[in-house]
Design a protein around this motif. Structure first.
Motif, mmCIF file in Angstrom:
data_model
loop_
_atom_site.group_PDB
_atom_site.id
_atom_site.type_symbol
_atom_site.label_atom_id
_atom_site.label_comp_id
_atom_site.label_asym_id
_atom_site.label_seq_id
_atom_site.Cartn_x
_atom_site.Cartn_y
_atom_site.Cartn_z
ATOM 1 N N GLY A 37 42.732 40.058 30.986
ATOM 2 C CA GLY A 37 41.737 39.205 31.620
ATOM 3 C C GLY A 37 40.384 39.288 30.944
ATOM 4 O O GLY A 37 39.710 38.268 30.729
ATOM 5 N N LYS A 38 39.966 40.498 30.590
ATOM 6 C CA LYS A 38 38.674 40.684 29.931
ATOM 7 C C LYS A 38 38.662 40.034 28.550
ATOM 8 O O LYS A 38 37.648 39.484 28.120
ATOM 9 C CB LYS A 38 38.347 42.174 29.804
ATOM 10 C CG LYS A 38 38.307 42.908 31.143
ATOM 11 C CD LYS A 38 37.319 42.277 32.100
ATOM 12 C CE LYS A 38 37.289 43.020 33.436
ATOM 13 N NZ LYS A 38 36.416 42.335 34.424
ATOM 14 N N ILE A 39 39.782 40.083 27.868
ATOM 15 C CA ILE A 39 39.872 39.446 26.551
ATOM 16 C C ILE A 39 39.787 37.928 26.710
ATOM 17 O O ILE A 39 39.149 37.243 25.906
ATOM 18 C CB ILE A 39 41.168 39.857 25.834
ATOM 19 C CG1 ILE A 39 41.184 41.364 25.604
ATOM 20 C CG2 ILE A 39 41.309 39.133 24.502
ATOM 21 C CD1 ILE A 39 42.527 41.904 25.181
ATOM 22 N N ALA A 40 40.418 37.397 27.760
ATOM 23 C CA ALA A 40 40.319 35.968 28.030
ATOM 24 C C ALA A 40 38.871 35.567 28.295
ATOM 25 O O ALA A 40 38.438 34.468 27.927
ATOM 26 C CB ALA A 40 41.196 35.601 29.227
ATOM 27 N N GLY A 179 53.810 23.323 36.373
ATOM 28 C CA GLY A 179 52.787 23.960 37.210
ATOM 29 C C GLY A 179 51.434 24.099 36.568
ATOM 30 O O GLY A 179 50.450 24.321 37.264
ATOM 31 N N ALA A 180 51.357 24.006 35.241
ATOM 32 C CA ALA A 180 50.074 24.230 34.582
ATOM 33 C C ALA A 180 49.251 22.966 34.471
ATOM 34 O O ALA A 180 48.167 22.977 33.898
ATOM 35 C CB ALA A 180 50.288 24.813 33.198
ATOM 36 N N PHE A 256 46.666 30.405 34.481
ATOM 37 C CA PHE A 256 45.284 30.404 34.955
ATOM 38 C C PHE A 256 44.361 29.996 33.815
ATOM 39 O O PHE A 256 44.622 30.311 32.651
ATOM 40 C CB PHE A 256 44.860 31.790 35.443
ATOM 41 C CG PHE A 256 45.258 32.100 36.854
ATOM 42 C CD1 PHE A 256 44.783 31.342 37.907
ATOM 43 C CD2 PHE A 256 46.094 33.168 37.126
ATOM 44 C CE1 PHE A 256 45.143 31.642 39.212
ATOM 45 C CE2 PHE A 256 46.452 33.475 38.424
ATOM 46 C CZ PHE A 256 45.979 32.709 39.477
ATOM 47 N N ASP A 257 43.252 29.322 34.153
ATOM 48 C CA ASP A 257 42.266 29.069 33.118
ATOM 49 C C ASP A 257 41.605 30.392 32.752
ATOM 50 O O ASP A 257 41.556 31.330 33.557
ATOM 51 C CB ASP A 257 41.221 28.055 33.592
ATOM 52 C CG ASP A 257 40.326 28.620 34.658
ATOM 53 O OD1 ASP A 257 39.191 28.980 34.351
ATOM 54 O OD2 ASP A 257 40.792 28.728 35.817
ATOM 55 N N PRO A 258 41.086 30.527 31.520
ATOM 56 C CA PRO A 258 40.549 31.810 31.046
ATOM 57 C C PRO A 258 39.452 32.399 31.932
ATOM 58 O O PRO A 258 39.400 33.610 32.146
ATOM 59 C CB PRO A 258 40.021 31.478 29.650
ATOM 60 C CG PRO A 258 40.833 30.313 29.209
ATOM 61 C CD PRO A 258 41.102 29.514 30.446
ATOM 62 N N VAL A 272 51.550 36.477 38.298
ATOM 63 C CA VAL A 272 52.855 36.475 38.962
ATOM 64 C C VAL A 272 52.757 35.843 40.346
ATOM 65 O O VAL A 272 53.624 35.054 40.758
ATOM 66 C CB VAL A 272 53.402 37.922 39.063
ATOM 67 C CG1 VAL A 272 54.660 37.966 39.940
ATOM 68 C CG2 VAL A 272 53.725 38.467 37.676
ATOM 69 N N ALA A 273 51.687 36.170 41.071
ATOM 70 C CA ALA A 273 51.525 35.645 42.428
ATOM 71 C C ALA A 273 51.408 34.127 42.432
ATOM 72 O O ALA A 273 51.925 33.458 43.333
ATOM 73 C CB ALA A 273 50.302 36.277 43.085
ATOM 74 N N ARG A 274 50.735 33.551 41.449
ATOM 75 C CA ARG A 274 50.620 32.090 41.406
ATOM 76 C C ARG A 274 51.900 31.438 40.876
ATOM 77 O O ARG A 274 52.337 30.401 41.375
ATOM 78 C CB ARG A 274 49.446 31.675 40.530
ATOM 79 C CG ARG A 274 49.337 30.137 40.539
ATOM 80 C CD ARG A 274 48.116 29.582 39.880
ATOM 81 N NE ARG A 274 48.073 28.142 40.164
ATOM 82 C CZ ARG A 274 48.133 27.181 39.252
ATOM 83 N NH1 ARG A 274 48.250 27.493 37.983
ATOM 84 N NH2 ARG A 274 48.078 25.916 39.599
ATOM 85 N N ALA A 275 52.490 32.063 39.846
ATOM 86 C CA ALA A 275 53.679 31.468 39.248
ATOM 87 C C ALA A 275 54.887 31.543 40.183
ATOM 88 O O ALA A 275 55.709 30.631 40.222
ATOM 89 C CB ALA A 275 53.996 32.148 37.922
#
Length: 438
Positions: A37-40, A179-180, A256-258, A272-275
């Motif tokens: 997440g931090k890299i995103a 889904g995306a 998710f968007d970055p 995982v929770a969203r997918a």
């Protein structure tokens, strides 16, 4: 029957498959679960490119480690390589200290992360009690020996890889179902502009996730046929981990968007929770906890073997270089490791210190590159694995480039660790001179 006596010979228990599992488990560990997440947040939708850049840089140094591990299959790792290359005791001691610091800081950071995962499913337990329980368990396993440690490593590695496979499967199914489109956008955060500078900054952080392949050389004396198996295990481990990282990071920014991913405290759990909302969150949390535990265990093993190897080379007091008479483990090193790791863990500063880990590793990798250049020029025709001389030269430049793109705080903390190491080197030098004078 003769009484048991202390020995200085480690048991060779690693074959190639278990050594690769050891390496994959060390590299994968908690890194991808924590930093994607931090890299995103730094590299935006090109988070996968940041991982590719980091993998390229890591691969160049991994080739250097592969040759050095084949040439010099001994415990002590980077400190032993540098001592062999330059024969300067104070430099070897300093580098060994820095490597030791990365292991200890990583153990402390991971123990706090483990406490966080435990609290997610069992709230109310004090962090310090979870930290102490974790280190008690890790100490018992490490004391029992490499067979027991390797078994736990295999179990944890299976779980952590399974967790990443879950991410890949559910995210792929989510994308296949459309889904995306459109991605979820968090209105409370802003997207980071994307450019090559942002990608390289992300790569400097992503490098933390690749740390671990260098630990393989620290158990070389416990490997069967190390001249062959150590180089192969280093390259296979890094390749397997890198492919998984690139795929997981690409899928994550499709779900998710970055910016939203960067704001998440548990990015892969949220993916995982969203997918797949029906997937039990508690199960994935437990998997992540075992991933953290595994990395902490392997850092513990590495730090104990590092102190053991440095002691046998005369770089640290000799009492650290003795093994338990029954278990053949460097149990005396625990007396140094545990107070430092626990102290850092309960102090609450480990999250700040963790940012310096990748910087310290990159500095040490640069020294390893220099060591291989020196050794290869002196002995150009080794019997085992060999890389062209331009490989360590390129690796040296790439490592220093990533150091330049690290945060100022990381570089300052790295200098702080180096300053402490210099003090310890001076003290050790004074003790050695005192013994010689006596």
């Amino acid at each position: 029957m003769a009484a048991n006596t202390e020995t200085d010979e480690l048991k060779r228990v690693f074959g190639l498959p278990t050594l690769v599992i050891y390496g994959v488990g060390d590299i994968l560990g908690a890194g991808i679960y924590a930093v994607v997440g931090k890299i995103a947040g730094l590299s935006g939708g090109l988070v996968w490119a940041a991982f590719i850049v980091a993998m390229v840089v890591a691969s160049m140094t991994a080739l250097c480690y592969a040759e050095l591990g084949s040439r010099l299959p001994k415990s002590g790792g980077v400190a032993y390589f540098i001592h062999t290359a330059f024969g300067i005791d104070w430099l070897s001691t300093l580098v060994g200290w820095l490597m030791f610091c990365t292991c200890i800081v990583s153990m402390a950071t991971l123990s706090r992360a483990f406490a966080g995962y435990v609290n997610a499913i069992a709230p109310g337990i004090p962090d310090w009690s979870i930290v102490l329980a974790l280190f008690a368990g890790l100490t018992f396993i490490n004391f029992r020996g490499m067979k027991e440690s390797s078994l736990l490593n295999i179990i944890c590695t299976t779980l952590e890889v399974s967790g990443l496979i879950v991410v890949i499967v559910v995210a792929s199914a989510f994308l296949a179902g459309g889904g995306a489109n459109p991605p979820v956008v968090n209105p409370n955060v802003t997207s980071t502009p994307i450019g090559w500078t942002a990608v390289i900054q992300g790569a400097a952080l992503a490098f933390y996730a690749f740390i671990g392949f260098e630990d393989i050389v620290n158990v070389a004396e416990e490997v069967k046929n190390p001249q062959r198996n150590v180089p192969i295990a280093i390259l296979l481990s890094l390749g397997i981990a890198g492919v998984i990282y690139i795929l997981v990071s690409w899928l994550a920014v499709q779900v998710f968007d970055p910016a939203t991913l960067a704001a998440s405290k548990a990015p892969l759990l949220d993916v995982v929770a969203r997918a797949q909302p029906k997937f039990p969150a508690a199960i994935f949390t437990i998997v992540a906890a075992f991933a953290v535990l595994n990395t902490a265990l392997l850092n513990f093993i590495t730090s104990s073997r590092l102190l053991f190897g440095m002691s046998r080379e005369g770089l640290l007091p000799g009492w650290l270089g003795r093994l338990h008479p029954d278990r053949s483990t460097p149990y005396r090193t625990f007396l140094v490791i545990l107070p430092l790791a626990i102290g850092l863990a309960v102090s609450g500063t480990v999250q700040v210190l963790a940012g310096a880990t990748a910087t310290l590793i990159l500095i040490m990798f640069a020294l390893v590159n220099l060591s291989l250049i020196a050794i290869a020029r002196r002995e150009p025709h080794p019997a085992g694995f060999r890389v062209p001389l331009f490989v360590p030269a390129i690796a040296l430049v790439l490592n220093l480039v990533l150091v330049a793109f690290a945060s100022n705080d990381s570089r300052l903390l790295g200098l702080g660790f180096m300053a402490v190491g210099v003090v310890l080197v001076v003290l050790q030098s004074g003790l050695n001179k005192g013994r010689m004078a006596g």
